[in-house]
Write a protein that holds these residues in place. Sequence first.
Motif, PDB file in Angstrom:
ATOM      1  N   GLU A  93       0.834  -1.207   0.000  1.00 21.63           N
ATOM      2  CA  GLU A  93       0.000   0.000   0.000  1.00 21.63           C
ATOM      3  C   GLU A  93       0.868   1.255   0.000  1.00 21.63           C
ATOM      4  N   ALA A  94       1.981   1.207   0.722  1.00 22.20           N
ATOM      5  CA  ALA A  94       2.874   2.362   0.749  1.00 22.20           C
ATOM      6  C   ALA A  94       3.509   2.613  -0.615  1.00 22.20           C
ATOM      7  N   ARG A  95       3.711   1.540  -1.349  1.00 22.15           N
ATOM      8  CA  ARG A  95       4.339   1.663  -2.664  1.00 22.15           C
ATOM      9  C   ARG A  95       3.324   1.944  -3.766  1.00 22.15           C
ATOM     10  N   TYR A  96       2.153   1.305  -3.646  1.00 20.09           N
ATOM     11  CA  TYR A  96       1.095   1.482  -4.653  1.00 20.09           C
ATOM     12  C   TYR A  96      -0.212   1.831  -3.932  1.00 20.09           C
ATOM     13  N   PRO A  97      -0.451   3.079  -3.622  1.00 20.47           N
ATOM     14  CA  PRO A  97      -1.653   3.487  -2.881  1.00 20.47           C
ATOM     15  C   PRO A  97      -2.941   2.978  -3.534  1.00 20.47           C
ATOM     16  N   GLY A  98      -3.795   2.384  -2.706  1.00 22.70           N
ATOM     17  CA  GLY A  98      -5.077   1.886  -3.187  1.00 22.70           C
ATOM     18  C   GLY A  98      -5.068   0.436  -3.628  1.00 22.70           C
ATOM     19  N   ILE A  99      -3.878  -0.177  -3.666  1.00 22.95           N
ATOM     20  CA  ILE A  99      -3.782  -1.531  -4.202  1.00 22.95           C
ATOM     21  C   ILE A  99      -4.418  -2.577  -3.283  1.00 22.95           C
ATOM     22  N   VAL A 100      -4.370  -2.353  -1.971  1.00 24.00           N
ATOM     23  CA  VAL A 100      -4.911  -3.337  -1.031  1.00 24.00           C
ATOM     24  C   VAL A 100      -6.422  -3.462  -1.177  1.00 24.00           C
ATOM     25  N   LEU A 101      -7.115  -2.338  -1.284  1.00 22.54           N
ATOM     26  CA  LEU A 101      -8.566  -2.376  -1.475  1.00 22.54           C
ATOM     27  C   LEU A 101      -8.910  -3.098  -2.774  1.00 22.54           C
ATOM     28  N   GLN A 102      -8.161  -2.841  -3.816  1.00 20.65           N
ATOM     29  CA  GLN A 102      -8.387  -3.513  -5.094  1.00 20.65           C
ATOM     30  C   GLN A 102      -8.170  -5.019  -4.959  1.00 20.65           C
ATOM     31  N   ALA A 103      -7.133  -5.406  -4.201  1.00 28.29           N
ATOM     32  CA  ALA A 103      -6.848  -6.823  -4.015  1.00 28.29           C
ATOM     33  C   ALA A 103      -7.941  -7.507  -3.203  1.00 28.29           C
ATOM     34  N   VAL A 104      -8.452  -6.810  -2.191  1.00 28.10           N
ATOM     35  CA  VAL A 104      -9.551  -7.366  -1.387  1.00 28.10           C
ATOM     36  C   VAL A 104     -10.784  -7.575  -2.250  1.00 28.10           C
ATOM     37  N   ILE A 105     -11.116  -6.578  -3.072  1.00 31.00           N
ATOM     38  CA  ILE A 105     -12.275  -6.692  -3.959  1.00 31.00           C
ATOM     39  C   ILE A 105     -12.070  -7.829  -4.966  1.00 31.00           C
ATOM     40  N   GLY A 106     -10.855  -7.918  -5.502  1.00 31.95           N
ATOM     41  CA  GLY A 106     -10.556  -8.986  -6.440  1.00 31.95           C
ATOM     42  C   GLY A 106     -10.693 -10.366  -5.808  1.00 31.95           C
ATOM     43  N   THR A 107     -10.240 -10.489  -4.553  1.00 35.97           N
ATOM     44  CA  THR A 107     -10.353 -11.764  -3.836  1.00 35.97           C
ATOM     45  C   THR A 107     -11.814 -12.110  -3.585  1.00 35.97           C
ATOM     46  N   MET A 108     -12.611 -11.127  -3.199  1.00 36.39           N
ATOM     47  CA  MET A 108     -14.038 -11.363  -2.971  1.00 36.39           C
ATOM     48  C   MET A 108     -14.732 -11.793  -4.258  1.00 36.39           C
TER      49      MET A 108
END
Length: 231
Positions: A93-108
């Motif tokens: 997230e520190a390196r690519y802001p917003g990526i964690v939320l995208q990954a969570v949505i992708g996993t769901m």
Amino acid sequence: MYNAPSYAPPTISRTMTMDDVVMKGFIVLGVILATAGTSWYLGWGIGIGVGAALVALVLGLIVSFTQRPNPALVLGYAAFEGVFLGVISNFFEARYPGIVLQAVIGTMMAFLGTLAVYSLKIFRPTPKFTKFVIGAAIAAVGLILVNLIASFFVDGGLGLRSGGPLAIAFSVGMILLGCFFLLLDFDQINEGVRAGVPEKFSWLMAFGLALSLVWIYLEVLRLLSYFSGDD
């Protein structure tokens, strides 16, 4: 854990229901999210994350090979896995802001899509499919280890994690493999409920789901990083 474990006859305790699996699944995921949030908030470093990952690996292997539905081991795995996920997610997230939320949505989306495929009986695992998935997982882990060793001698190793076309293809394959494991999880849960296994085995089912979801999340996170650019 998908090789048809020998369940004890349900003569002493009540039998497992789908609600039992759902409840245990929420508990396990809740522990993962709680410890992940804690490690993220406290800003724990990579060293702690690696240590937690090693402990989670050991506990996960014990549960997988013994096939004993031990709540303490399952929750211990969830706690340490959560610490690792919090650390690695904070790093990305520190390196690519917003990526964690995208990954969570992708996993769901992967979870719901796979559940729909199984629920609608579009595809149901067969013994040959199970052997294929387990064999593919062993091969994938072997490739990752070889890539890691090769990276000590050649920059990028085999290129499986370098961000190039091969790395993208490998991550997509790993995500599909994680979805295949979800199919096996759903089938094992369904068969366990139908067979009337003891309620305590719902912990083992929840553990299997957690493993598959963690696998998918990490691969989605890595795949998204390939398209996020590098500062």
